[in-house]
Design a protein around this motif. Structure first.
Motif, short mmCIF file in Angstrom:
data_model
loop_
_atom_site.label_atom_id
_atom_site.label_comp_id
_atom_site.label_asym_id
_atom_site.label_seq_id
_atom_site.Cartn_x
_atom_site.Cartn_y
_atom_site.Cartn_z
N ASP A 199 0.84 -1.20 0.00
CA ASP A 199 0.00 0.00 0.00
C ASP A 199 0.88 1.25 0.00
N LEU A 200 0.52 2.20 -0.84
CA LEU A 200 1.22 3.48 -0.94
C LEU A 200 0.21 4.60 -0.81
N GLN A 201 0.54 5.61 0.01
CA GLN A 201 -0.37 6.73 0.23
C GLN A 201 0.42 8.03 0.30
N TYR A 202 -0.19 9.09 -0.29
CA TYR A 202 0.46 10.40 -0.30
C TYR A 202 -0.59 11.45 0.05
N GLU A 203 -0.22 12.35 0.96
CA GLU A 203 -1.11 13.43 1.39
C GLU A 203 -0.43 14.77 1.12
N THR A 204 -1.19 15.72 0.57
CA THR A 204 -0.62 17.02 0.27
C THR A 204 -1.71 18.09 0.34
N GLU A 205 -1.28 19.33 0.50
CA GLU A 205 -2.19 20.48 0.52
C GLU A 205 -2.08 21.21 -0.82
N LEU A 206 -3.23 21.44 -1.48
CA LEU A 206 -3.26 22.21 -2.72
C LEU A 206 -3.83 23.59 -2.40
N GLY A 207 -2.98 24.43 -1.86
CA GLY A 207 -3.44 25.75 -1.46
C GLY A 207 -4.14 25.69 -0.12
N PRO A 208 -4.74 26.80 0.30
CA PRO A 208 -5.36 26.87 1.63
C PRO A 208 -6.70 26.16 1.75
N ARG A 209 -7.28 25.75 0.61
CA ARG A 209 -8.64 25.21 0.66
C ARG A 209 -8.74 23.72 0.33
N ASN A 210 -7.69 23.12 -0.20
CA ASN A 210 -7.77 21.74 -0.65
C ASN A 210 -6.75 20.86 0.06
N SER A 211 -7.22 19.75 0.60
CA SER A 211 -6.36 18.74 1.21
C SER A 211 -6.57 17.44 0.46
N LEU A 212 -5.53 17.00 -0.24
CA LEU A 212 -5.64 15.88 -1.16
C LEU A 212 -4.96 14.65 -0.57
N THR A 213 -5.66 13.50 -0.63
CA THR A 213 -5.10 12.21 -0.23
C THR A 213 -5.28 11.24 -1.39
N MET A 214 -4.21 10.55 -1.76
CA MET A 214 -4.27 9.61 -2.87
C MET A 214 -3.43 8.39 -2.53
N GLY A 215 -3.73 7.28 -3.21
CA GLY A 215 -2.97 6.08 -2.91
C GLY A 215 -3.21 5.00 -3.94
N ALA A 216 -2.40 3.95 -3.83
CA ALA A 216 -2.50 2.78 -4.70
C ALA A 216 -2.16 1.55 -3.89
N GLY A 217 -2.71 0.41 -4.29
CA GLY A 217 -2.47 -0.81 -3.55
C GLY A 217 -2.48 -2.03 -4.44
N PHE A 218 -1.84 -3.09 -3.95
CA PHE A 218 -1.82 -4.38 -4.62
C PHE A 218 -1.92 -5.47 -3.55
N ARG A 219 -2.76 -6.46 -3.80
CA ARG A 219 -2.90 -7.59 -2.88
C ARG A 219 -2.95 -8.89 -3.68
N ARG A 220 -2.13 -9.85 -3.27
CA ARG A 220 -2.15 -11.20 -3.86
C ARG A 220 -2.61 -12.18 -2.80
N ILE A 221 -3.61 -12.99 -3.15
CA ILE A 221 -4.18 -13.97 -2.24
C ILE A 221 -4.03 -15.35 -2.85
N HIS A 222 -3.36 -16.23 -2.13
CA HIS A 222 -3.25 -17.63 -2.57
C HIS A 222 -3.94 -18.50 -1.54
N GLY A 223 -4.94 -19.26 -2.00
CA GLY A 223 -5.68 -20.13 -1.12
C GLY A 223 -5.63 -21.57 -1.59
N SER A 224 -5.39 -22.48 -0.67
CA SER A 224 -5.42 -23.91 -0.97
C SER A 224 -6.36 -24.60 0.01
N PHE A 225 -7.09 -25.59 -0.48
CA PHE A 225 -8.17 -26.19 0.29
C PHE A 225 -8.15 -27.71 0.13
N SER A 226 -8.69 -28.38 1.14
CA SER A 226 -8.96 -29.81 1.01
C SER A 226 -10.36 -29.99 0.43
N THR A 227 -10.57 -31.10 -0.23
CA THR A 227 -11.88 -31.42 -0.79
C THR A 227 -12.52 -32.53 0.03
#
Length: 695
Positions: free
Chosen positions: A355-383
């Motif tokens: 997970d990556l996140q960045y917070e910044t102020e765009l002037g006195p009126r705007n507060s911007l938060t943005m981010g990106a993420g990646f998740r890998r899930i590996h599941g194994s099961f019995s039958t």
């Protein structure tokens, strides 16, 4: 025909059936609660030679509640007063004063959450309806690490047992959080936040025992590695006795044991940079009864007395850097391994999240938060004959953007944002939201929001199958199954919310939230047509609405007495698309497992400098449950009241003794009937004592 949810039950097809006992409760006598009440009264009357002094918790000005810093609503630090969402913070002092021994018990302190104990190790925890053992519309995190199982999209609460003394706070959001947290944050978000290592220096030893909590222990030691690095180690162990079956009052065969250890390290490379590394290892085991337990030969349905076990570990690392102009960059990653074995299935998951996140102020009126993420899930099961889930590896990609705009300085803010996710089941998903916060005066906060959230299918709903019946055929044993659907889309929610916070005086604080939820594509089951057979296939064939209100009132009645009142009202109505009324052959468990009214009153009283008395009274409205996955019958759970009391004695600053009584008004109480194939179990009255030593 009205079809089934996991709980919208088809008629059983086995020639011989094994049913669950009736859920009718039978009171049992007991005197332990009387002894506890007498002890509390004597403690109240004990004279104090020292000057009466209120505890720091009770002496706190309630204006500080509006100034509590939270992170779960905006995914960055903000004051509770500035949160345009229905959020409640459970503090460490709340957890301590309640006398609870597990995280699910502590969650019942929040308004709008339905928390019911199913057995010694099983819980139903949900927000705004859709209760169940695998409640799948509530995202649960520990320090930002998601702990739900991808197999069922629910949370196994027996696998979440961090040391309670190390929890700083639990932030409970009722309502959607998909814009920041992604899929499955539909009806709520729970973020359990532990203390930093520098806040837990020195040693802690805690030992306890009682009639139900036969043994509970915790140990922690924190140390300073250098001027900029702190660390702690912890260990917890629990052994809980079994309860009783609701019908026969016999042993419920649901005892449970848990062992968990972990560490946390926090450091600062320089004034503008900080990092955290933490991890846990756990192993637990419990007993359970499965009935009916379907097999591939006569008598087809049996009763299985068996064990369940789980083990695993996780490692989480984060790094944050702040610039002089207020910008902040956060990198976070975790690896999570879990292995669970039951008589019907075995599952193993390995999850890697970045997970990556960045917070910044765009002037006195705007507060911007943005981010990106990646998740890998590996599941194994019995039958097995009971459950089939194919082994699989799935990837999830996401980006989000949120902008807080100051429309009127210090008075009016508009927050707009959206999250985009791509998953291997339903493809692209958008989850936008808009929130408005107005502060007409310093003591008042009024907010409103509109948000869309989705829940993507679990592995069982997408490609699995589980057996709910068996019968003989000329060619062998036939099965009735709930079968996955690879054409299924996501469940959808459009949520309308509004709220009001009022700091009436320095001793009185009010928090009110109203909501209306519009649901579509909610999963139920329909008869399979291709090929036509007796099986049911998952389908997004349900729609409906949910609405209600949630109230929290804090009153500092005096320097020694604090009261907290919470109330929740909720309605949930679902129907199959095109069919306005339920048919006689179908039952909507999501509706009947939701209590219309819930209320809670907590009182904390400092008797003197050394003695504290705490009480917790809860009312839960009537609900219903299905006593078997293979039967289309309901059993009512009458409305009931739960009373907990505890008495704390602090003979020294570093030593504390606590005597706790739980469920004191009833010798045993049925709280929930699970939709799974375990018989209804009454939770017994519990009395335990514990001693805590800090060094």
């Amino acid at each position: 025909m009205r079809t089934a949810l996991p709980g919208r039950i088809p008629t059983p097809l086995s020639p011989s059936s094994t049913t669950f006992p009736s859920a009718v409760t039978t009171p049992r006598s007991g005197r332990s609660w009387k002894l506890l009440l007498l002890t509390c009264i004597l403690g109240w009357l004990l004279p104090s030679t020292a000057e009466t002094a209120a505890n720091k918790y009770l002496d706190m000005d309630l204006t500080q509640l509006m100034e509590v810093t939270i992170t779960s609503v905006a995914k960055k630090p903000q004051l509770l007063a500035d949160a345009a969402a229905a959020i409640f913070v459970i503090s460490q002092e709340d957890i301590h004063r309640s006398g609870v021994t597990s995280i699910p018990e502590a969650l019942a302190l929040a308004p709008g959450l339905q928390v019911a104990r199913i057995s010694s190790s099983k819980w139903s925890v949900s927000a705004r309806g859709f209760a169940g053992y695998t409640s799948n519309k509530l995202l649960v995190m520990i320090d930002g690490r998601s702990v739900y199982t991808p197999a069922f999209s629910g949370t196994f609460w027996d696998m979440q047992h961090t040391l309670l003394e190390d929890i700083d706070r639990i932030e409970v959001i009722r309502g959607p959080g998909g814009t920041l947290w992604g899929a499955n944050a539909v009806n709520g978000v729970i973020n359990i936040i532990t203390k930093k290592a520098q806040e837990t220096q020195g040693g802690l030893l805690r030992l306890g025992a009682g009639n139900q909590d036969k043994f509970t222990a915790g140990a922690r030691y924190g140390t300073k590695i250098n001027d900029h690095t702190f660390a702690r180690l912890y260990l917890s162990a629990d052994d809980r006795d079994s309860n009783i079956l609701a019908a026969s009052q016999e042993d419920g065969y649901d005892g449970w044991q848990n062992l968990q250890t972990g560490f946390r390290m926090d450091g600062e490379e320089e004034a503008s940079s900080q990092w955290t590394l933490q991890g846990d290892l756990f192993k637990n085991q419990g007993d359970q009864i499965i009935a009916p337990f379907w097999i591939d030969r006569p008598p087809y349905a049996t009763v299985n007395y068996c064990t369940q076990s789980a083990e695993g570990g996780n490692l989480t690392g984060s790094w944050q850097r702040s610039s002089n102009n207020g910008d902040r960059l956060t990198l976070k990653s975790y690896y999570d391994y879990t292995h669970r074995e039951e008589s019907t299935y075995t599952q193993t998951f390995q999850i890697l999240d970045l997970d990556l996140q960045y917070e910044t102020e765009l002037g006195p009126r705007n507060s911007l938060t943005m981010g990106a993420g990646f998740r890998r899930i590996h599941g194994s099961f019995s039958t097995s004959f009971q459950i089939r889930i194919p082994d699989q590896t799935k990837d999830l990609y996401s980006v989000f953007l949120q902008d807080q705009i100051s429309l009127l300085p210090e008075r009016l803010w508009l927050t707009l944002g959206s999250k985009y996710e791509h998953n291997d089941y339903t493809g692209s998903e958008w989850q936008p939201s808009g929130r408005l916060l107005w502060k007409p005066a310093e003591q008042h906060s009024i907010w409103a929001s509109l948000a869309r959230a989705v829940r993507t299918p679990s592995m069982v709903e997408y490609g699995g199958a589980f057996t709910v019946g068996a019968y003989p055929t000329p060619l062998g044993t036939g099965r009735v199954q709930f079968v996955g659907n690879q054409e299924i889309g996501s469940e959808e929610l459009l949520a309308y919310e509004a709220g009001y916070r009022w700091q009436a005086t320095s001793q009185l604080f009010l928090d009110l939230a109203l909501y209306y939820n519009d649901y579509d594509q909610i999963y139920g089951t329909v008869p399979r047509r291709d090929p036509p057979d007796l099986n049911q296939v998952w389908s997004g064939n349900l729609e409906g609405e949910g609405y209600g209100l949630e109230l929290a009132l804090n009153w500092q009645a005096s320097r020694a007495l604090a009261l907290t009142l919470t109330y929740g009202y909720q309605e949930l109505n679902l129907e199959e698309k095109g069919i306005p009324e339920a048919g006689a052959d179908g039952v909507d468990l999501s509706e009947v497992t939701t209590p219309r009214h819930q209320a809670s009153l907590r009182a904390s009283l400092d008797l003197n400098e050394q003695w504290q008395l705490n009480g917790w009274l809860r009312y839960l409205d009537q609900i219903q449950g299905s006593t078997s996955l293979a039967h289309n019958t309901l059993s009512p759970i009458p409305s009931h009241i739960l009373l907990d009391l505890n008495l704390i004695w602090k003979p020294r600053e570093d030593l504390e003794l606590m005597l706790v009584g739980q469920n004191l008004l009833n010798s045993s109480q049925l709280q929930y009937i699970t939709e799974l194939v375990t018989p209804p179990t009454e939770i017994e009255r519990s009395v335990y004592a514990k001693i805590s030593w800090c060094f």
